[in-house]
Design an enzyme around this catalytic site. Structure first.
Site, PDB file in Angstrom:
ATOM      1  N   GLU A  59       9.868   2.523  -7.607  1.00  0.00           N
ATOM      2  CA  GLU A  59       8.746   1.773  -7.030  1.00  0.00           C
ATOM      3  C   GLU A  59       9.198   0.370  -6.640  1.00  0.00           C
ATOM      4  O   GLU A  59       9.904  -0.305  -7.404  1.00  0.00           O
ATOM      5  CB  GLU A  59       7.633   1.714  -8.080  1.00  0.00           C
ATOM      6  N   HIS A  60       8.775  -0.041  -5.459  1.00  0.00           N
ATOM      7  CA  HIS A  60       9.122  -1.354  -4.902  1.00  0.00           C
ATOM      8  C   HIS A  60      10.636  -1.501  -4.717  1.00  0.00           C
ATOM      9  O   HIS A  60      11.176  -2.603  -4.782  1.00  0.00           O
ATOM     10  CB  HIS A  60       8.543  -2.496  -5.752  1.00  0.00           C
ATOM     11  N   GLY A 113      -7.246   4.432  -0.159  1.00  0.00           N
ATOM     12  CA  GLY A 113      -6.950   3.290  -1.033  1.00  0.00           C
ATOM     13  C   GLY A 113      -6.571   3.694  -2.448  1.00  0.00           C
ATOM     14  O   GLY A 113      -6.750   2.934  -3.387  1.00  0.00           O
ATOM     15  N   GLY A 159      -3.467   4.754  -3.440  1.00  0.00           N
ATOM     16  CA  GLY A 159      -2.035   4.676  -3.740  1.00  0.00           C
ATOM     17  C   GLY A 159      -1.325   5.998  -3.485  1.00  0.00           C
ATOM     18  O   GLY A 159      -0.193   6.191  -3.896  1.00  0.00           O
ATOM     19  N   LEU A 160      -1.998   6.922  -2.803  1.00  0.00           N
ATOM     20  CA  LEU A 160      -1.347   8.199  -2.463  1.00  0.00           C
ATOM     21  C   LEU A 160      -1.023   8.237  -0.969  1.00  0.00           C
ATOM     22  O   LEU A 160      -0.859   9.303  -0.382  1.00  0.00           O
ATOM     23  CB  LEU A 160      -2.247   9.380  -2.848  1.00  0.00           C
ATOM     24  N   SER A 161      -0.953   7.078  -0.368  1.00  0.00           N
ATOM     25  CA  SER A 161      -0.546   6.953   1.040  1.00  0.00           C
ATOM     26  C   SER A 161      -1.489   7.600   2.028  1.00  0.00           C
ATOM     27  O   SER A 161      -1.068   8.318   2.939  1.00  0.00           O
ATOM     28  CB  SER A 161       0.843   7.545   1.261  1.00  0.00           C
ATOM     29  N   SER A 162      -2.754   7.328   1.862  1.00  0.00           N
ATOM     30  CA  SER A 162      -3.716   7.815   2.856  1.00  0.00           C
ATOM     31  C   SER A 162      -3.384   7.215   4.218  1.00  0.00           C
ATOM     32  O   SER A 162      -3.532   7.869   5.250  1.00  0.00           O
ATOM     33  CB  SER A 162      -5.135   7.438   2.441  1.00  0.00           C
ATOM     34  N   GLU A 203       2.493  -0.543  10.743  1.00  0.00           N
ATOM     35  CA  GLU A 203       1.978  -1.283   9.571  1.00  0.00           C
ATOM     36  C   GLU A 203       2.429  -2.741   9.628  1.00  0.00           C
ATOM     37  O   GLU A 203       1.652  -3.649   9.344  1.00  0.00           O
ATOM     38  CB  GLU A 203       2.502  -0.679   8.266  1.00  0.00           C
ATOM     39  N   ASP A 252       6.554   5.776   2.247  1.00  0.00           N
ATOM     40  CA  ASP A 252       5.342   6.588   2.436  1.00  0.00           C
ATOM     41  C   ASP A 252       5.400   7.352   3.747  1.00  0.00           C
ATOM     42  O   ASP A 252       5.078   8.544   3.814  1.00  0.00           O
ATOM     43  CB  ASP A 252       4.097   5.689   2.447  1.00  0.00           C
TER      44      ASP A 252
HETATM   45  C1  GLA Z   1       3.523   1.076  -0.929  1.00  0.00           C
HETATM   46  C2  GLA Z   1       4.421   0.854   0.279  1.00  0.00           C
HETATM   47  C3  GLA Z   1       5.773   1.531   0.081  1.00  0.00           C
HETATM   48  C4  GLA Z   1       6.397   1.135  -1.260  1.00  0.00           C
HETATM   49  C5  GLA Z   1       5.393   1.275  -2.402  1.00  0.00           C
HETATM   50  C6  GLA Z   1       5.919   0.735  -3.706  1.00  0.00           C
HETATM   51  O1  GLA Z   1       3.174   2.411  -1.079  1.00  0.00           O
HETATM   52  O2  GLA Z   1       3.817   1.370   1.445  1.00  0.00           O
HETATM   53  O3  GLA Z   1       6.624   1.211   1.153  1.00  0.00           O
HETATM   54  O4  GLA Z   1       6.928  -0.161  -1.207  1.00  0.00           O
HETATM   55  O5  GLA Z   1       4.176   0.617  -2.112  1.00  0.00           O
HETATM   56  O6  GLA Z   1       7.006   1.475  -4.134  1.00  0.00           O
END
Ligand code: GLA
Length: 397
Positions: A35-36, A123, A125-128, A167, A179
Site C-alpha cells: 500500500e502506498h 468511495g 477503497g475498492l477502486s470504484s 485522475e 487501481d
Molecule cells: C489509491 C490509489 C492507488 C494507491 C493506493 C494506496 O487506491 O489510487 O494508486 O496509491 O491508494 O496503495
C-alpha cells in the site's frame, strides 16, 4: 440487472433503438498487500474483483457525449470538443477525464450515449473510480474504431495509463497506477504482482486452500480529493530528495533497500518524513515476501505480513483511523483469522482478512457486532471473488 433489463433501462433514458448497443465491463480491485508503494515506483499485489462497473454504450452522429447511471436521474451532457469546460462535475468527471486523455493520445473518440451500472461500492477503497475509468476507456475506444474486438486488440496497459492520467489531470488526484492496472489487467483467480517502475507484472494464482479473503467495509465515506493522499505523496518525495544526497542513483523510494534505510535514516531528521519512508521501504519488501509465501502456499506467513502491513500503515503512514483499526482489531481476535489489514488508500474504506472458510459466518457476525457497538453504524462484508479485467461482453438479451 441482466442485459435485457439494462438495455431497457438505457432506452428509457435515451430512446431510439437497441441496434448499435454494446456492453462493456471493468472491475474494482482488492489489494492483497503493498500500500502506498505504487507512486514510489514499488511493488503491489492487487486482484480484480467480480464486482464491476457495466456500461451500456451506443454511438451518436454528433460530438456530444451523454452519461447517466442506473441510480441517477440527472443526465450529464458534454461537448467532446470542449471537455475542459465540464471539470468539477458532481458525477461524470472520471468518464470525461478519460475521454479527454484518449483524445490527447490520438484515439478517435466519437459522440455516444453511455449508461453505467456501478456494482463496486462507491468511495469504499475498492477502486470504484478505476472501474468506471476502464469501462469508459474500453467503451470509447471500441465505439471509435470498429476494428477493436475484431482484428485489433485494445492495449489494456495503455488504457490503464490513460485512465491514471485522467485522475491526475482532470480530477487532481496524483494516484499511482495500481487501481487502473488491476482493473485493466485482472485475471480470474489470480493476483497481479506488479512492478510499478516499469509495469512488468506476473499473474500469481491465488490458491487459499480452505481460506477466503473477506472484505469488510467501514462504510465511512471518503474521497482522495481531500488532499491527504497528495500530501503523503509529497512527503515521500521529500524523503527521497534527502536520501538522494547519499544514494544519488535512486530515482524513487523503491530504490532504497531496507539496509540503506537503516544506514541513512538518521538523515531523515523530520520524524514524519522518516516514518513515511520507513513504511514504503519495508512495505516493498513485504510484497516480495508475500508473493513468495503465496506461491509456496505459506498462508501463515502471508497472514503475518498482512498484519505487519496494517500496523505500519497505522503507525508510520498514519492512514487508518478508528473505523479501519476497529475492523482489523476485531478481525484478529476471531478464530480462524490468519491476517487482517486495510486495503487501498485508507482514511476509511475497506479491510481484507484471510479467514478460514468454516469460520466466515461467525467472523461476520462477531466483527459486525463489535464494529456497530464501537463505531455506531454497520459495516458490510463481501467474500472476494477474483474476476477478469476490463472487456467488452457479449450482449445477451
Ligand atoms: C489509491 C490509489 C492507488 C494507491 C493506493 C494506496 O487506491 O489510487 O494508486 O496509491 O491508494 O496503495
Amino acid at each position: 440487472m441482466n442485459h435485457g433489463a439494462l438495455i431497457e433501462s438505457f432506452l428509457g433514458y435515451f430512446g431510439g433503438s437497441s441496434e448499435k448497443i454494446r456492453i462493456f465491463k471493468s472491475p474494482g480491485r482488492v489489494n492483497l498487500i503493498g500500500e502506498h508503494t505504487d507512486y514510489n515506483g514499488g511493488f503491489v499485489f492487487p486482484a480484480a474483483l467480480t464486482l464491476a462497473t457495466t456500461v451500456v454504450a451506443r454511438p451518436r452522429q454528433d460530438r456530444t457525449i451523454r452519461l447517466i447511471a442506473t441510480d441517477l436521474e440527472v443526465m450529464v451532457e458534454a461537448d467532446l470538443d470542449n471537455l475542459q469546460a465540464y471539470r468539477n462535475l458532481k458525477w461524470g468527471n472520471y468518464q470525461l477525464g478519460v475521454a479527454d486523455e484518449l483524445i490527447k493520445a490520438g484515439y478517435n473518440v466519437i459522440g455516444c450515449d453511455l449508461m453505467y451500472e456501478d456494482k463496486v461500492p462507491l468511495g469504499s477503497g475498492l477502486s470504484s473510480s478505476a472501474a468506471i475509468e476502464l469501462a469508459t476507456a474500453v467503451a470509447l475506444v471500441s465505439l471509435g474504431d470498429e476494428e477493436y474486438g475484431k482484428s485489433k486488440q485494445i492495449d489494456m496497459i495503455e488504457m490503464a495509463v490513460i485512465s491514471q492520467k485522467a485522475e491526475h489531470n482532470f480530477i487532481g488526484v496524483k494516484c499511482g497506477i495500481m487501481d487502473q492496472f488491476a482493473s485493466a489487467m485482472g485475471k480470474k483467480d489470480h493476483a497481479i504482482f506488479l512492478d510499478c517502475r516499469d509495469l512488468s507484472y506476473e499473474l500469481v494464482p491465488v490458491k487459499l486452500d480452505g481460506y477466503s479473503l473477506v472484505i469488510s467495509n467501514t462504510n465511512k465515506k471518503r474521497s482522495l480529493g481531500e488532499g491527504k493522499y497528495n500530501e503523503r505523496r509529497a512527503q515521500c518525495e521529500e524523503g527521497l530528495e534527502i536520501l538522494k544526497k547519499v544514494i544519488p542513483e535512486a530515482t524513487c523510494l523503491r530504490d532504497i533497500s531496507c539496509e540503506d534505510y537503516e544506514k541513512y535514516k538518521h538523515l531523515l531528521t523530520d520524524d514524519v518524513i522518516r516514518k513515511r519512508v520507513e513504511h514504503v521501504v519495508y512495505e516493498d519488501q513485504r510484497v516480495l515476501d508475500s508473493v513468495k509465501a503465496l506461491k509456496e502456499g505459506n498462508l501463515i506467513l502471508f497472514g503475518k505480513l498482512m498484519n505487519q502491513s496494517h500496523d505500519s500503515l497505522r503507525d508510520l503512514y498514519e492512514v487508518t483511523g478508528a473505523e479501519l483499526d476497529t475492523l482489523v482489531d476485531e478481525a484478529r481476535k476471531q478464530e480462524g483469522v490468519l491476517g487482517s489489514r486495510m486495503t487501498g488508500a485508507g482514511f476509511g474504506g475497506c479491510t481484507v482478512s484471510l479467514v478460514e472458510n468454516s469460520k466466515i459466518d461467525r467472523f461476520i457476525e462477531s466483527v459486525g457486532k463489535a464494529y456497530k457497538d464501537k463505531i455506531g453504524y454497520e459495516a458490510s462484508f463481501y467474500i472476494s471473488e477474483i474476476g477478469d479485467g476490463g472487456r467488452e461482453v457479449e450482449v445477451m438479451a
